[in-house]
Design a protein around this motif. Structure first.
Motif, mmCIF file in Angstrom:
data_model
loop_
_atom_site.group_PDB
_atom_site.id
_atom_site.type_symbol
_atom_site.label_atom_id
_atom_site.label_comp_id
_atom_site.label_asym_id
_atom_site.label_seq_id
_atom_site.Cartn_x
_atom_site.Cartn_y
_atom_site.Cartn_z
ATOM 1 N N HIS A 86 2.111 -10.743 -0.546
ATOM 2 C CA HIS A 86 0.883 -10.016 -0.233
ATOM 3 C C HIS A 86 -0.335 -10.917 -0.428
ATOM 4 N N LEU A 157 2.957 -3.221 -1.393
ATOM 5 C CA LEU A 157 2.445 -4.565 -1.144
ATOM 6 C C LEU A 157 3.016 -5.243 0.087
ATOM 7 N N LEU A 165 -0.774 -8.202 7.277
ATOM 8 C CA LEU A 165 0.586 -8.554 6.854
ATOM 9 C C LEU A 165 1.571 -8.536 8.018
#
Length: 288
Positions: A86, A157, A165
């Motif tokens: 993360h 996360l 992400l």
């Protein structure tokens, strides 16, 4: 498995101490699957938490150094800890898209060439899916986990913020379920698999974390899960600390992979881990 491919491997502090199973099985399983995880000669703690201050660079520099090291060696960067993934991936996005942070970090680091977010960051699950392939994982399995009903616990996360992400669908992820299928087990989907376990709040408010974790376990058990797997050391801690009803066994996903590949080792003496916390700097060949 054919040709060996190298990847820069950022283990992170907790994998050198409390989460050693997550680390050692990531390494041994990758080797069996044809991936060599090369640990940088020197790395520092990623910080554990992405700093929210928009002008903060001090806590991002260790991630920038790791990313630049991978760039200099021409390697993609792999990490298995959800928190490290993360932080490092968000810092990499900063270095690619936030000119102020990019300029100040490079001015401080004084690399031979400026770093501008060139390194590809992969979570270990992405390594299995996108580089090795779940089909290849399935072919390598010698002890399929047939009959085991396993639930994936993603937590927060790995999935959010999803635009940065780009790990999986944040509302309906599937990568861990596909992984579970690849080792011969039956993936069980349940509603709270991507809900927060309390995170670092558990350090100051155990009751809050227990309340959240209790809901996760109840939902998972009602859906038919017999155990849960995770890639997050903090999630693993919070889930295993829970002592209420509906508690299920919780393991690291690399431990499950090692079982299917017949690479499980004897458990170390728990006394070896007593009193060990965060190792904020690691040098190759030295244990924190």
């Amino acid at each position: 498995m054919g040709e060996i491919t190298q990847y820069s491997y950022f283990p992170g502090c907790t994998l050198k101490t409390k989460a050693r199973d997550l680390d050692r099985y990531a390494r041994s399983c990758a080797a069996k699957l044809g991936a060599e995880l090369v640990e940088p000669e020197m790395w520092q703690c990623c910080g554990g938490v992405y700093p929210l201050g928009s002008d903060e660079i001090g806590n991002k520099l260790s991630s920038v150094r790791a990313l630049n090291d991978a760039k200099e060696h021409g390697l993609e960067l792999v990490t298995v800890c959800s928190a490290c993934y993360h932080v490092i991936k968000r810092v990499n996005d900063d270095m690619a898209n936030v000119p102020d942070i990019q300029t100040r970090a490079n001015n401080y680091a004084q690399f031979d060439e400026p770093y501008r977010g060139e390194t590809k960051v992969l979570h270990y699950l992405e390594l299995l899916r996108d580089r090795i392939g779940f089909d290849k994982v399935k072919e390598a399995v010698t002890k399929p986990l047939t009959g085991k009903k396993i639930g994936a616990y993603y937590g927060c996360l790995l999935l959010r913020p999803s635009k940065i992400l780009q790990f999986d669908d944040p509302e309906n992820p599937s990568i861990m379920e596909d992984f579970i299928s690849s080792v011969g087990a039956t993936p069980v989907r349940y509603q709270m698999r991507n809900e927060c376990c309390g995170g670092y709040r558990s350090m100051e408010n155990r009751a809050l974390s227990d309340k959240l974790v209790g809901k996760i376990f109840t939902d998972a058990k009602n859906a038919g899960c017999e155990e849960l797997i995770t890639a997050c050391p903090l999630c693993w801690y919070n889930l295993n600390q829970y002592q209420g009803p509906d508690k299920l066994p919780v393991r690291y996903m690399t431990e499950v992979l090692a079982e299917a590949l017949d690479l499980l080792e004897a458990k170390p003496d728990p006394a070896e881990l007593d009193g060990v916390s965060c190792a904020c700097m690691h040098e190759a060949g030295k244990e924190a």
